[in-house]
Design an enzyme around this catalytic site. Structure first.
Site, PDB file in Angstrom:
ATOM      1  N   LYS A  54       0.841  -1.205   0.000  1.00 15.05           N
ATOM      2  CA  LYS A  54       0.000   0.000   0.000  1.00 15.05           C
ATOM      3  C   LYS A  54       0.876   1.254   0.000  1.00 15.05           C
ATOM      4  O   LYS A  54       0.609   2.214  -0.715  1.00 15.05           O
ATOM      5  CB  LYS A  54      -0.921  -0.004   1.227  1.00 15.05           C
ATOM      6  CG  LYS A  54      -2.025  -1.060   1.136  1.00 15.05           C
ATOM      7  CD  LYS A  54      -2.759  -1.280   2.458  1.00 15.05           C
ATOM      8  CE  LYS A  54      -3.744  -2.439   2.320  1.00 15.05           C
ATOM      9  NZ  LYS A  54      -4.466  -2.770   3.557  1.00 15.05           N
ATOM     10  N   GLN A  98      -4.131  -1.291   9.860  1.00 11.92           N
ATOM     11  CA  GLN A  98      -4.251  -2.623   9.276  1.00 11.92           C
ATOM     12  C   GLN A  98      -4.861  -3.596  10.289  1.00 11.92           C
ATOM     13  O   GLN A  98      -4.458  -3.653  11.445  1.00 11.92           O
ATOM     14  CB  GLN A  98      -2.863  -3.125   8.828  1.00 11.92           C
ATOM     15  CG  GLN A  98      -2.867  -4.464   8.100  1.00 11.92           C
ATOM     16  CD  GLN A  98      -3.521  -4.418   6.723  1.00 11.92           C
ATOM     17  OE1 GLN A  98      -3.636  -3.371   6.097  1.00 11.92           O
ATOM     18  NE2 GLN A  98      -3.964  -5.573   6.242  1.00 11.92           N
ATOM     19  N   ASP A 121     -10.733   3.478   4.840  1.00 14.50           N
ATOM     20  CA  ASP A 121     -11.220   2.094   4.820  1.00 14.50           C
ATOM     21  C   ASP A 121     -12.748   2.024   4.823  1.00 14.50           C
ATOM     22  O   ASP A 121     -13.316   0.975   4.508  1.00 14.50           O
ATOM     23  CB  ASP A 121     -10.741   1.372   6.096  1.00 14.50           C
ATOM     24  CG  ASP A 121      -9.514   0.511   5.876  1.00 14.50           C
ATOM     25  OD1 ASP A 121      -9.376  -0.046   4.765  1.00 14.50           O
ATOM     26  OD2 ASP A 121      -8.703   0.394   6.805  1.00 14.50           O
TER      27      ASP A 121
END
Ligand code: GUN
Length: 313
Positions: A54, A98, A121
């Site tokens: 990412k 994460q 997200d």
């Protein structure tokens, strides 16, 4: 094999190029570089690989990327303090913590601490709730958004189709169903959600025009569970032992790929299907957050690069 391959690598590159152009446009118009902060807690090797990718994508597209890695023994309070600092940073427009997190940390409390405007997200309950109630102007979790882009860009518009989603996670299954149900682009589908406790799963999956599988079990969907001509999207990424590989493992999806290829009309491979799209949509969500946060009248102040003497941009 008769199914057409849906090439996630190619389509992700297409999305990334659009993001690259958008990054240039934002900089030209407002002098702003989108900033993504990633936070990784612990030693999970797969999470390290994902977060590294990412950050690499972000840098490659001209975004500012900042990774913070914390040890597996990090206390929740320390992570919450970091999230609050990132919320206040004007150079950071997107924050990604994460998952999964170590057991001593309350995942929900961490996700709720992220400023909803920086929630690239789409996991904050305010954003998840707005998506579930049909809002269009909301950050959408990257994986389901990537699935919709794969479908649209290969001529498989979900509108009017019966989509069966297998899986009910907060990351994929639930937002996937909400997205397909929404009115407008990528939505307007008839949606059924099935999961690990659904009896006679095959009976449900066989009704799908578009079957999206995110159940986290290798080869869970077999040929007999797929209607001939269906489009199959495999979200699963499972490591299975493979002594013939140098790593000792290989990645497989939730769908028994070879045999399902014989009945489906189109299918995503693993790897090279949904995975690259998730990363591309994270970049796109970060760009969108940067536009929104720097709009006239936005609550967040943005430093102009000219005032930012010596800073790397
Ligand atoms: N872990 C697995 N997928 C994801 C994702 O899309 N976002 C975050 N934050 N963690 C994940």
């Amino acid at each position: 094999m008769s199914a057409r391959l849906i090439d996630g690598n190619r389509i992700a590159l297409e999305v990334m190029e659009e993001v690259r152009a958008g990054v240039g446009g934002l900089h030209a118009e407002r002098g702003v570089v989108p900033g993504l902060a990633t936070v990784l807690v612990g030693d999970d090797p797969a999470s390290h690989v994902y977060v590294d990718m990412k950050n690499r994508d972000a840098r490659e597209l001209g975004l500012l990327s900042r990774q913070t890695t914390l040890s597996a023994s990090t206390e929740e309070a320390e992570l919450l303090a970091l999230v609050r600092r990132l919320n206040a940073e004007t150079d950071i427009h997107g924050i990604l913590v994460q998952l999964p997190l170590p057991v001593q940390i309350g995942e929900d409390r961490v996700l709720q601490a992220i400023d909803p405007a920086k929630d690239v997200d789409g996991f904050h309950p305010v954003n998840a709730g707005r998506l579930a109630t049909g809002a269009l102007d909301v950050p959408v979790p990257c994986t389901p958004q990537g699935v919709v882009e794969l479908l649209l860009r290969t001529g498989h518009d979900p509108s009017g189709k019966h989509c069966v989603v297998v899986g009910r996670s907060k990351i994929v299954g639930r937002p996937m169903a909400s997205l397909l149900l929404r009115k407008g682009r990528g939505g307007d589908a008839t949606v059924t959600v099935a999961h690990s406790r659904t009896p006679e799963l095959g009976k449900v999956t066989r009704r799908a025009d578009i079957l999206i599988v995110a159940i986290g079990r290798p080869y869970a969907v077999t040929r007999d569970m797929v209607k001939p001509g269906a489009v199959v999207v495999d979200v699963g990424v499972n490591r299975i032992d493979d002594p013939s590989r140098k790593t000792g493992y290989r990645l497989v999806g939730d769908v028994a790929f070879e045999e399902v290829c014989e009945v489906a009309s189109a299918i995503t491979p693993v790897p090279g299907g949904v995975g690259p799209m998730t990363r591309a949509l994270l970049m796109s969500n970060t760009l969108a957050a940067a536009w929104a946060l720097t709009a006239d009248g936005a609550a967040h102040q943005v430093r102009k690069p000219m005032e930012d003497a010596g800073a790397e941009r």
